[in-house]
Design a protein around this motif. Structure first.
Motif, PDB file in Angstrom:
ATOM      1  N   ASN A   1       0.372   7.173 -13.485  1.00  0.00           N
ATOM      2  CA  ASN A   1       1.008   6.108 -12.699  1.00  0.00           C
ATOM      3  C   ASN A   1       0.669   6.206 -11.213  1.00  0.00           C
ATOM      4  O   ASN A   1       1.192   5.449 -10.407  1.00  0.00           O
ATOM      5  CB  ASN A   1       2.534   6.140 -12.899  1.00  0.00           C
ATOM      6  CG  ASN A   1       3.146   7.477 -12.532  1.00  0.00           C
ATOM      7  OD1 ASN A   1       2.460   8.505 -12.526  1.00  0.00           O
ATOM      8  ND2 ASN A   1       4.433   7.501 -12.240  1.00  0.00           N
TER       9      ASN A   1
ATOM     10  N   SER B   1      -2.517   6.685  -8.069  1.00  0.00           N
ATOM     11  CA  SER B   1      -3.908   6.391  -7.757  1.00  0.00           C
ATOM     12  C   SER B   1      -4.300   7.201  -6.520  1.00  0.00           C
ATOM     13  O   SER B   1      -4.271   6.704  -5.398  1.00  0.00           O
ATOM     14  CB  SER B   1      -4.096   4.894  -7.500  1.00  0.00           C
ATOM     15  OG  SER B   1      -5.436   4.596  -7.205  1.00  0.00           O
TER      16      SER B   1
ATOM     17  N   HIS C   1       0.399   7.830  -4.039  1.00  0.00           N
ATOM     18  CA  HIS C   1       1.238   6.651  -4.222  1.00  0.00           C
ATOM     19  C   HIS C   1       1.061   6.102  -5.631  1.00  0.00           C
ATOM     20  O   HIS C   1       0.097   6.415  -6.344  1.00  0.00           O
ATOM     21  CB  HIS C   1       0.891   5.572  -3.190  1.00  0.00           C
ATOM     22  CG  HIS C   1      -0.574   5.279  -3.083  1.00  0.00           C
ATOM     23  ND1 HIS C   1      -1.270   4.538  -4.020  1.00  0.00           N
ATOM     24  CD2 HIS C   1      -1.483   5.659  -2.144  1.00  0.00           C
ATOM     25  CE1 HIS C   1      -2.530   4.450  -3.660  1.00  0.00           C
ATOM     26  NE2 HIS C   1      -2.699   5.122  -2.531  1.00  0.00           N
TER      27      HIS C   1
ATOM     28  N   ARG D   1       0.356   3.182  -8.475  1.00  0.00           N
ATOM     29  CA  ARG D   1      -0.753   2.240  -8.560  1.00  0.00           C
ATOM     30  C   ARG D   1      -0.470   0.957  -7.783  1.00  0.00           C
ATOM     31  O   ARG D   1      -1.384   0.292  -7.303  1.00  0.00           O
ATOM     32  CB  ARG D   1      -1.049   1.918 -10.028  1.00  0.00           C
ATOM     33  CG  ARG D   1      -1.701   3.078 -10.775  1.00  0.00           C
ATOM     34  CD  ARG D   1      -2.144   2.660 -12.153  1.00  0.00           C
ATOM     35  NE  ARG D   1      -2.851   3.732 -12.835  1.00  0.00           N
ATOM     36  CZ  ARG D   1      -4.132   4.011 -12.702  1.00  0.00           C
ATOM     37  NH1 ARG D   1      -4.873   3.285 -11.885  1.00  0.00           N
ATOM     38  NH2 ARG D   1      -4.686   4.992 -13.367  1.00  0.00           N
ATOM     39  N   SER D   2       0.814   0.651  -7.638  1.00  0.00           N
ATOM     40  CA  SER D   2       1.197  -0.548  -6.892  1.00  0.00           C
ATOM     41  C   SER D   2       1.012  -0.370  -5.392  1.00  0.00           C
ATOM     42  O   SER D   2       1.050  -1.332  -4.634  1.00  0.00           O
ATOM     43  CB  SER D   2       2.658  -0.889  -7.173  1.00  0.00           C
ATOM     44  OG  SER D   2       3.514   0.143  -6.667  1.00  0.00           O
ATOM     45  N   GLY D   3       0.829   0.876  -4.951  1.00  0.00           N
ATOM     46  CA  GLY D   3       0.729   1.179  -3.532  1.00  0.00           C
ATOM     47  C   GLY D   3       2.019   1.720  -2.956  1.00  0.00           C
ATOM     48  O   GLY D   3       2.047   2.219  -1.827  1.00  0.00           O
ATOM     49  N   LYS D   4       3.102   1.662  -3.721  1.00  0.00           N
ATOM     50  CA  LYS D   4       4.392   2.166  -3.252  1.00  0.00           C
ATOM     51  C   LYS D   4       4.355   3.688  -3.177  1.00  0.00           C
ATOM     52  O   LYS D   4       3.822   4.369  -4.053  1.00  0.00           O
ATOM     53  CB  LYS D   4       5.505   1.719  -4.195  1.00  0.00           C
ATOM     54  CG  LYS D   4       6.891   2.211  -3.792  1.00  0.00           C
ATOM     55  CD  LYS D   4       7.943   1.761  -4.809  1.00  0.00           C
ATOM     56  CE  LYS D   4       9.322   2.319  -4.442  1.00  0.00           C
ATOM     57  NZ  LYS D   4      10.359   1.933  -5.442  1.00  0.00           N
TER      58      LYS D   4
END
Length: 416
Positions: free
Chosen positions: A92, A94, A202, A204-207
């Motif tokens: 989950n 990246s 972070h 995968r969404s960038g959060k």
């Protein structure tokens, strides 16, 4: 009688400090005593003590054979088994420096592979078995971990287990399962305090993931007795984050740090897979400067500068050490997981390639490399990473340890 080829010397104004990388013996002699060694026909009491410590040896070729015997004995020790089991290769996160980046898939382990793993372990139940749950992110498929564990327990197979996780999925459901499956410790990867960590590690969404990890750590500490090791990855851009994160944990988890329920270690990010397009990875020189800088800081519970012990063979060069992926592929190195070209067998076929194992064990074998065998840091280097040796084509370039250049400077920081 002669000096060991594995001695490291640091000469001061009045004393000579000697560290033997084979025996880990550390002594200081005044200059006169050092200069007078081996000058008389009669062995002195000092010489006898140094002989017992390995600083002096009767035959320099014998110590090479002794070292090779010890290492080969460890490599072929057949009473132990180490398994990195990946219940999923999905992740989950990246992270830019992930060595598995090109090998991540959304495949979860099937029941058939679970069955094959249990059979394989059962066939080796008389050995000392260690399981490390790995991934991908293993907690994305925590149910498989529980399934395999329950079946091993049902068959009364003795083993130890631990987990390497990004720490973001330590939910109540996951922790409730961890409490039932005899996890001896958890390693959680972090890259620093919130601002830096959230940029580097972070979802995968960038959060950012920092808050989720801290929440999970709190849950592990309050609901279980499982120890936690936080492993901090540092490079040129975040080298101060280890000490910053250490201060954060000392302030917010002080009692757990004192009890060693939490420990913080670090590793340096090296350009192992040619992803360093920005020049952020640490060189040997960078690493040495960081170690000496850290050694001067007054930080509670920090990793102290130390003289290394003799290195152990890694899983690549060890009988009975494997990584198993969700599709049943078997690998000899965790850096190969998910790359079918590096597979040495498949658990479903109950077949492991003898030629593949032999290649891992003996290709570019440092124990047959004359330069390595005569290098004074060999016992603490252990020939370096076998994958680096493979990239070097058997030459001593990337594979050479930074100790080769800096062990004497590290030794100069110690006094008896």
């Amino acid at each position: 009688m002669d000096f060991s080829r594995y001695n490291i010397y640091v000469k001061g104004n009045d004393v000579v400090t000697i560290f033997n990388t084979f025996t880990s013996a550390l002594v200081q002699l005044n200059n006169d005593s050092f200069e007078n060694l081996l000058t008389s026909d009669t062995n002195s009491e000092t010489e006898e003590k140094l002989l017992a410590m390995g600083i002096l040896v009767n035959n320099r070729n014998d110590e090479i054979q002794k070292y090779k015997y010890i290492q080969y004995s460890r490599m072929f020790r057949n009473n132990q088994m180490l398994l990195y089991i990946c219940p999923t290769m999905n992740c989950n996160f990246s992270c830019s420096y992930c060595f598995e980046a090109g090998n991540k898939t959304k495949i979860n382990m099937s029941t058939e592979v679970e069955d094959a793993i249990v059979r394989f372990i059962s066939q080796n139940k008389n050995k000392k078995i260690s399981i490390i749950w790995f991934g991908g992110e293993p907690l994305l498929n925590v149910d498989t971990i529980k399934n395999i564990t329950d079946r091993l327990n049902k068959e009364q197979i003795n083993y130890s287990s631990s987990m390497i996780t990004n720490g973001s999925l330590l939910t109540k459901h996951a922790v409730d399962i961890l409490k039932t499956i005899s996890i001896e410790f958890i390693q959680i990867s972090m890259d620093g305090t919130k601002a830096v960590h959230d940029i580097r590690r972070h979802f995968r969404s960038g959060k950012g993931s920092f808050d989720a990890i801290i929440e999970g750590i709190n849950r592990i500490l309050s609901d279980t007795s499982i120890p936690i090791t936080v492993q901090v990855a540092i490079d040129k851009t975040n080298y101060q984050e280890y000490e910053k994160l250490l201060s954060y944990f000392n302030n917010n988890f002080s009692s757990y740090m004192d009890e060693k329920r939490i420990q913080l270690n670090f590793n340096v990010v090296k350009d192992r897979t040619n992803f360093d397009t920005q020049g952020t990875c640490m060189s040997h020189q960078d690493y040495f400067h960081y170690l000496t800088r850290l050694n001067k800081l007054n930080l509670k519970h920090k990793m102290d500068l130390f003289l290394p012990k003799m290195s152990q063979p890694c899983m690549y060069n060890t009988v009975g050490a494997y990584a198993i992926t969700p599709d049943g592929e078997i690998y000899k190195c965790i850096e190969h997981v998910g790359n079918p070209q590096k597979s040495v067998g498949n658990i479903l076929k109950e077949n492991i390639s003898l030629s593949g194992l032999a290649t891992c064990m003996f290709k570019n074998n440092y124990l047959e490399n004359t330069e390595c065998m005569n290098c004074p840091v060999l016992p603490i280097c252990g020939g370096g990473c076998p994958l680096d040796r493979e990239a070097d084509g058997g030459e001593n370039n990337v594979a050479c340890s930074f100790y080769k250049k800096y062990i004497d400077q590290i030794l100069s920081c110690f006094s008896l």
